[in-house]
Design a protein around this motif. Structure first.
Motif, PDB file in Angstrom:
ATOM      1  N   UNK A 121       0.798  -1.226   0.000  1.00 29.45           N
ATOM      2  CA  UNK A 121       0.000   0.000   0.000  1.00 29.45           C
ATOM      3  C   UNK A 121       0.835   1.284   0.000  1.00 29.45           C
ATOM      4  N   UNK A 122       0.188   2.355  -0.438  1.00 29.18           N
ATOM      5  CA  UNK A 122       0.715   3.707  -0.292  1.00 29.18           C
ATOM      6  C   UNK A 122       0.614   4.059   1.184  1.00 29.18           C
ATOM      7  N   UNK A 123       1.758   4.178   1.834  1.00 25.96           N
ATOM      8  CA  UNK A 123       1.757   4.385   3.284  1.00 25.96           C
ATOM      9  C   UNK A 123       2.732   5.487   3.657  1.00 25.96           C
ATOM     10  N   UNK A 124       2.249   6.461   4.405  1.00 22.85           N
ATOM     11  CA  UNK A 124       3.104   7.536   4.877  1.00 22.85           C
ATOM     12  C   UNK A 124       2.543   8.901   4.516  1.00 22.85           C
ATOM     13  N   UNK A 125       3.411   9.902   4.528  1.00 24.79           N
ATOM     14  CA  UNK A 125       3.007  11.292   4.376  1.00 24.79           C
ATOM     15  C   UNK A 125       3.053  11.710   2.915  1.00 24.79           C
ATOM     16  N   UNK A 126       2.046  12.450   2.499  1.00 29.11           N
ATOM     17  CA  UNK A 126       1.999  12.941   1.131  1.00 29.11           C
ATOM     18  C   UNK A 126       1.140  14.208   1.108  1.00 29.11           C
ATOM     19  N   UNK A 127       1.311  14.987   0.054  1.00 19.64           N
ATOM     20  CA  UNK A 127       0.577  16.247  -0.054  1.00 19.64           C
ATOM     21  C   UNK A 127      -0.706  16.069  -0.849  1.00 19.64           C
ATOM     22  N   UNK A 128      -1.568  17.056  -0.751  1.00 18.73           N
ATOM     23  CA  UNK A 128      -2.829  17.081  -1.483  1.00 18.73           C
ATOM     24  C   UNK A 128      -2.930  18.412  -2.210  1.00 18.73           C
ATOM     25  N   UNK A 129      -3.229  18.351  -3.485  1.00 15.48           N
ATOM     26  CA  UNK A 129      -3.469  19.562  -4.265  1.00 15.48           C
ATOM     27  C   UNK A 129      -4.975  19.806  -4.301  1.00 15.48           C
ATOM     28  N   UNK A 130      -5.438  20.722  -3.459  1.00 20.05           N
ATOM     29  CA  UNK A 130      -6.870  21.002  -3.390  1.00 20.05           C
ATOM     30  C   UNK A 130      -7.273  21.875  -4.569  1.00 20.05           C
ATOM     31  N   UNK A 131      -8.359  21.497  -5.235  1.00 22.46           N
ATOM     32  CA  UNK A 131      -8.770  22.164  -6.472  1.00 22.46           C
ATOM     33  C   UNK A 131      -9.708  23.342  -6.248  1.00 22.46           C
ATOM     34  N   UNK A 146      -0.338  14.940   4.665  1.00 23.65           N
ATOM     35  CA  UNK A 146      -1.326  14.153   5.390  1.00 23.65           C
ATOM     36  C   UNK A 146      -0.917  12.683   5.381  1.00 23.65           C
ATOM     37  N   UNK A 147      -1.423  11.945   6.365  1.00 20.55           N
ATOM     38  CA  UNK A 147      -1.019  10.547   6.518  1.00 20.55           C
ATOM     39  C   UNK A 147      -1.959   9.626   5.739  1.00 20.55           C
ATOM     40  N   UNK A 148      -1.355   8.821   4.855  1.00 20.88           N
ATOM     41  CA  UNK A 148      -2.092   7.871   4.029  1.00 20.88           C
ATOM     42  C   UNK A 148      -1.696   6.436   4.389  1.00 20.88           C
ATOM     43  N   UNK A 149      -2.644   5.528   4.271  1.00 17.78           N
ATOM     44  CA  UNK A 149      -2.345   4.092   4.267  1.00 17.78           C
ATOM     45  C   UNK A 149      -3.485   3.398   3.525  1.00 17.78           C
ATOM     46  N   UNK A 150      -3.229   3.012   2.263  1.00 19.61           N
ATOM     47  CA  UNK A 150      -4.291   2.429   1.440  1.00 19.61           C
ATOM     48  C   UNK A 150      -3.711   1.795   0.188  1.00 19.61           C
TER      49      UNK A 150
END
Length: 211
Positions: A121-131, A146-150
């Motif tokens: 899975x994609x796990x850990x911190x990543x950014x989000x580009x809000x539209x 933000x923290x992802x795990x999926x």
């Protein structure tokens, strides 16, 4: 009062603690009357779509969540709770709630970045580009992570439902919503100050895009 839906799908305690830190009145519940009387509802979750939908249907919570969404109650989906508001998930080939039109896809096994194979899975911190300047994401820094795990991600039928995207080998929708429903693939309750800001924004949101 904020109601956190209890359907045996993990991360309920961390959401509850985050709301308590924000001094929000909240309760973890599966009671119909409590959910209906709440001002806002949070639909969290970790685990598998098939197991989650089995439990929701067995308890009748599937119908309750659909009813709350249709009645205009502000509803926040988190992680698995985001995925199963769509029509269908590839995980366990599961028909879901159909609150938003679209499917949930699995990350390809051959995801690459800078010549390296990415882990699933994609796990850990990543950014989000809000539209959009959606009220729930207002004031969030472009540099926030933000923290992802999926291993699965939502793919709405229309771009109009995509509120933010994240890059992990591919660009995928990580924030979605329409009308009184907003949902995120990451875990705001585990994402430090930016995540707490999103939860606080949600608690003050009245359920329309224009606020």
């Amino acid at each position: 009062m904020i109601a956190i839906i209890d359907y045996q799908a993990g991360n309920l305690t961390s959401v509850f603690r985050a709301l308590k830190w924000l001094k929000q009145e909240c309760v973890v519940t599966k009671d119909y009357e409590t959910l209906c009387s709440a001002s806002h509802v949070i639909f969290p979750g970790v685990g598998a779509a098939g197991d989650a939908m089995f439990h929701l249907k067995r308890t009748g919570l599937d119908r309750v969540i659909i009813q709350l969404a249709r009645e205009g109650k502000p509803l926040l989906g988190i992680c698995l709770g985001t995925q199963i508001i769509f029509d269908f998930s590839e995980e366990n080939t599961t028909p879901c709630l159909g609150i938003l039109p679209g499917t949930v896809k699995r990350f390809p096994e051959d995801l690459m970045s800078s010549g390296a194979l990415l882990k699933i899975p994609h796990m850990g911190w990543n950014s989000v580009s809000f539209r959009t300047n959606h009220p729930v994401f207002r004031g969030i820094s472009d540099h926030a992570e933000f923290y992802f795990v999926h291993s699965f991600f939502p793919r709405p039928d229309s771009e109009e439902y995509v509120l933010g995207t994240t890059s992990y080998g591919i660009e995928f929708p990580s924030a979605v919503g329409a009308a009184n429903v907003v949902a995120v693939q990451f875990h705001p309750e585990k994402s430090g100050r930016p995540g707490l800001a999103i939860l606080e924004n949600f608690c003050g949101w009245r359920g329309t895009d224009a606020e």
